[in-house]
Design a protein around this motif. Structure first.
Motif, PDB file in Angstrom:
ATOM      1  N   THR A 115       0.857  -1.198   0.000  1.00  0.00           N
ATOM      2  CA  THR A 115       0.000   0.000   0.000  1.00  0.00           C
ATOM      3  C   THR A 115       0.889   1.243   0.000  1.00  0.00           C
ATOM      4  O   THR A 115       0.659   2.184  -0.762  1.00  0.00           O
ATOM      5  CB  THR A 115      -0.921  -0.009   1.250  1.00  0.00           C
ATOM      6  OG1 THR A 115      -1.709  -1.182   1.203  1.00  0.00           O
ATOM      7  CG2 THR A 115      -1.810   1.221   1.295  1.00  0.00           C
ATOM      8  N   SER A 118       2.476   2.051  -3.323  1.00  0.00           N
ATOM      9  CA  SER A 118       1.572   2.467  -4.405  1.00  0.00           C
ATOM     10  C   SER A 118       1.353   3.978  -4.467  1.00  0.00           C
ATOM     11  O   SER A 118       0.846   4.497  -5.464  1.00  0.00           O
ATOM     12  CB  SER A 118       0.212   1.784  -4.242  1.00  0.00           C
ATOM     13  OG  SER A 118      -0.507   2.366  -3.161  1.00  0.00           O
ATOM     14  N   GLN A 189      -4.599  -4.809  -7.540  1.00  0.00           N
ATOM     15  CA  GLN A 189      -5.474  -5.015  -6.376  1.00  0.00           C
ATOM     16  C   GLN A 189      -5.874  -6.481  -6.284  1.00  0.00           C
ATOM     17  O   GLN A 189      -6.209  -7.099  -7.298  1.00  0.00           O
ATOM     18  CB  GLN A 189      -6.724  -4.150  -6.545  1.00  0.00           C
ATOM     19  CG  GLN A 189      -7.631  -4.146  -5.348  1.00  0.00           C
ATOM     20  CD  GLN A 189      -8.845  -3.275  -5.615  1.00  0.00           C
ATOM     21  OE1 GLN A 189      -9.588  -3.519  -6.559  1.00  0.00           O
ATOM     22  NE2 GLN A 189      -9.022  -2.236  -4.813  1.00  0.00           N
ATOM     23  N   ASP A 194      -7.193  -5.291  -1.389  1.00  0.00           N
ATOM     24  CA  ASP A 194      -5.929  -4.704  -0.935  1.00  0.00           C
ATOM     25  C   ASP A 194      -5.031  -4.380  -2.126  1.00  0.00           C
ATOM     26  O   ASP A 194      -5.030  -5.104  -3.129  1.00  0.00           O
ATOM     27  CB  ASP A 194      -5.201  -5.676   0.005  1.00  0.00           C
ATOM     28  CG  ASP A 194      -5.915  -5.810   1.339  1.00  0.00           C
ATOM     29  OD1 ASP A 194      -6.296  -4.768   1.916  1.00  0.00           O
ATOM     30  OD2 ASP A 194      -6.136  -6.957   1.789  1.00  0.00           O
ATOM     31  N   THR A 195      -4.264  -3.311  -1.966  1.00  0.00           N
ATOM     32  CA  THR A 195      -3.357  -2.893  -3.033  1.00  0.00           C
ATOM     33  C   THR A 195      -2.144  -3.823  -3.092  1.00  0.00           C
ATOM     34  O   THR A 195      -1.594  -4.193  -2.059  1.00  0.00           O
ATOM     35  CB  THR A 195      -2.911  -1.440  -2.790  1.00  0.00           C
ATOM     36  OG1 THR A 195      -4.079  -0.619  -2.840  1.00  0.00           O
ATOM     37  CG2 THR A 195      -1.915  -0.967  -3.833  1.00  0.00           C
TER      38      THR A 195
END
Ligand code: ADP
Ligand code: ASP
Ligand code: MG
Length: 450
Positions: A115, A118, A189, A194-195
């Motif tokens: 996350t 990103s 994703q 979730d990333t």
């Protein structure tokens, strides 16, 4: 605008490093109306800062210092755009980033690390959409996570090609007829929302996957060099740009370390036969390299690639002599620990294998359980600090004198392992890290000086 000539254009970190660089990219988009989908990396340096931020040992004051550095990079661009709304959006992202980093500092997880990573692409893509608007191109931001669905292998997520195609056709394609869409490379994703990230340098691969999913006609990779060179131009100023190269050769170069392309980039392009152009966003007028299925010239020597930080593991056991099943046992251990072998050579009673170190974790991994398990089967030795050199070209395995041309040049350099024969496109060998640049320079001088 119909989509019968879609080009996907990808801009790497240096191409979107600052406002001037972004303006040059915006002009490239403006000058060719087939450029409808733009994939951007994070601004140069930002992902490296985010990697540091995502690590467990970073304390609160270092976290703050890193966020300030990232904020400065983005605000230096924003200062030229005079857009309150966008400035506010980026500010919000930075606040969110600080929160996530704090959480990571308290309880580290690989999921949160992705996350954090990103945010670079999330910011650069929003900003670049605005720069496009400033030069008169109707550009809109699109969150690639709507379409780039992956598994949950954080740091190295695998894309679900079917879902990507389905979602790209449904959510992206209709927009491309109306606007130029700017989206993120590198990120995806998972099914839980979730990333994820696709691995360092993964924006090239993202762009190729999107080109494939949308049946694009061209993929343009805009970077900081005028195409693919005969070797990394940072190693020797004798390196020169290659006009055209086949998918097969370019894929080998990428695999064997030519950083210019992420190793997986050409796989989607080859599946869909999409020609790939590589050029410099600083000097677009200088042209670049066209990578396509078939090319006119097929020289024996096309280029030399170098991959550093290789680890060589040699396993040895008299039990291998005239026995079967030994290799299967060795590979079962490696498979269990999800270690992928690159090069391999064998003799009667020993096997030598190389491992890449893409995340810097190879040393730790190889020093732990894997080695213990291998040691139960055989004698094991491990050598770090090696570099893999690949001479890439055509018909290497059927051309007389290739070995002589290469190894005569390397007098005085200790060649640790040689692999040849499995591919028509390369001959690879390992040398000590300290001698790698010298080896590439010498080879380049001998194989490419005309
Ligand atoms: P980007 O940020 O645009 O993705 P990268 O830094 O990932 O750019 O890749 C571009 C760099 O790749 C060049 O600056 C160059 O130093 C390096 N490189 C390595 N091998 C080659 C090669 N054979 N030809 C051109 N560039 C190469
Ligand atoms: N920003 C990511 C990285 O630095 C992805 C990329 O640039 O391709 O690794
Ligand atoms: Mg790159």
């Amino acid at each position: 605008m119909s989509l019968n000539q879609l080009t996907v254009a990808k801009f790497g970190g240096t191409s979107v490093a600052d406002y001037a660089a972004m303006l040059r990219c915006a002009d490239i988009i403006k000058n060719d109306p087939t450029n409808r989908l733009v994939v951007v990396s994070a601004s140069s340096g930002v992902t490296n800062l985010l990697v540091r931020l995502s690590q467990a040992e970073v304390d609160a004051s270092e976290q703050q210092a890193i966020i300030t550095q990232i904020s400065d990079i983005q605000h230096n661009i924003l200062a030229h755009l005079n857009d309150e709304l966008l400035t506010h959006e980026i500010h919000q992202l930075l606040v969110e980033l600080a929160d996530v980093a704090r959480q990571q500092g308290q309880d580290y997880s690989v999921k949160v690390a992705d996350t954090i990573l990103s945010f670079g692409e999330q910011m650069s893509s929003r900003i670049f959409a605005k720069v496009l608007q400033q030069v008169g191109v109707e550009g809109a931001y699109f969150d690639v996570r709507q379409v780039m669905k992956t598994n949950s292998l954080f740091g190295q997520a695998v894309v679900d090609l079917e879902q990507l195609k389905l979602h790209a056709q449904q959510f992206l394609a209709p927009k491309l007829t109306e606007q130029v869409i700017v989206t993120q490379g590198f990120i995806g994703q998972d099914a839980q929302g979730d990333t994820t990230t696709l691995g360092r340098g993964g924006s090239d691969y993202s762009a190729a996957l999107l080109a494939e999913a949308l049946s694009a006609h061209h993929l343009a990779i805009w970077t900081d060099v005028v195409g693919i060179f005969t070797t990394d131009p940072r190693i020797t100023d004798q390196a020169r740009s290659i006009k055209e190269i086949s998918f097969g050769e370019a894929a080998e170069m990428a695999t064997f370390g030519a950083k210019i392309l992420h190793p997986a980039t050409l796989i989607p392009a080859m599946r869909q036969n999409i020609p790939v152009f590589v050029g410099s966003s600083k000097e677009p007028e200088k042209g670049g390299t066209l990578i396509q299925q078939s090319v006119e010239s097929k020289p024996t020597y096309r280029s030399i690639a170098l991959r550093r930080e290789q680890t060589l593991v040699t396993v040895k056991s008299p039990a291998m002599l005239h026995a079967s099943g030994f290799l299967a046992k060795v590979f079962a251990v490696l498979a269990k620990h999800e270690l992928s072998v690159d090069l391999i050579t064998t003799s009667e009673i020993s096997v030598a294998m190389t491992f890449d170190n893409p995340t810097g974790s190879m040393q730790a991994l190889l020093n732990s359980n894997v080695l213990e398990e291998l040691e139960q089967l055989c004698e094991v030795s491990v050598e770090h600090g090696l570099s893999l050199i690949a001479v890439v070209g055509n018909n290497i395995h059927r051309t007389n004198g290739v070995g002589t041309s290469i190894f005569d040049t390397l007098q005085g350099i200790n060649v640790r392992m040689i692999c040849q024969g499995a591919s028509e496109h390369n001959l690879c060998f390992l040398v000590e890290e300290q001698q790698a640049n010298e080896a590439v320079e010498k080879l380049h001088r001998n194989l490419f000086a005309h």
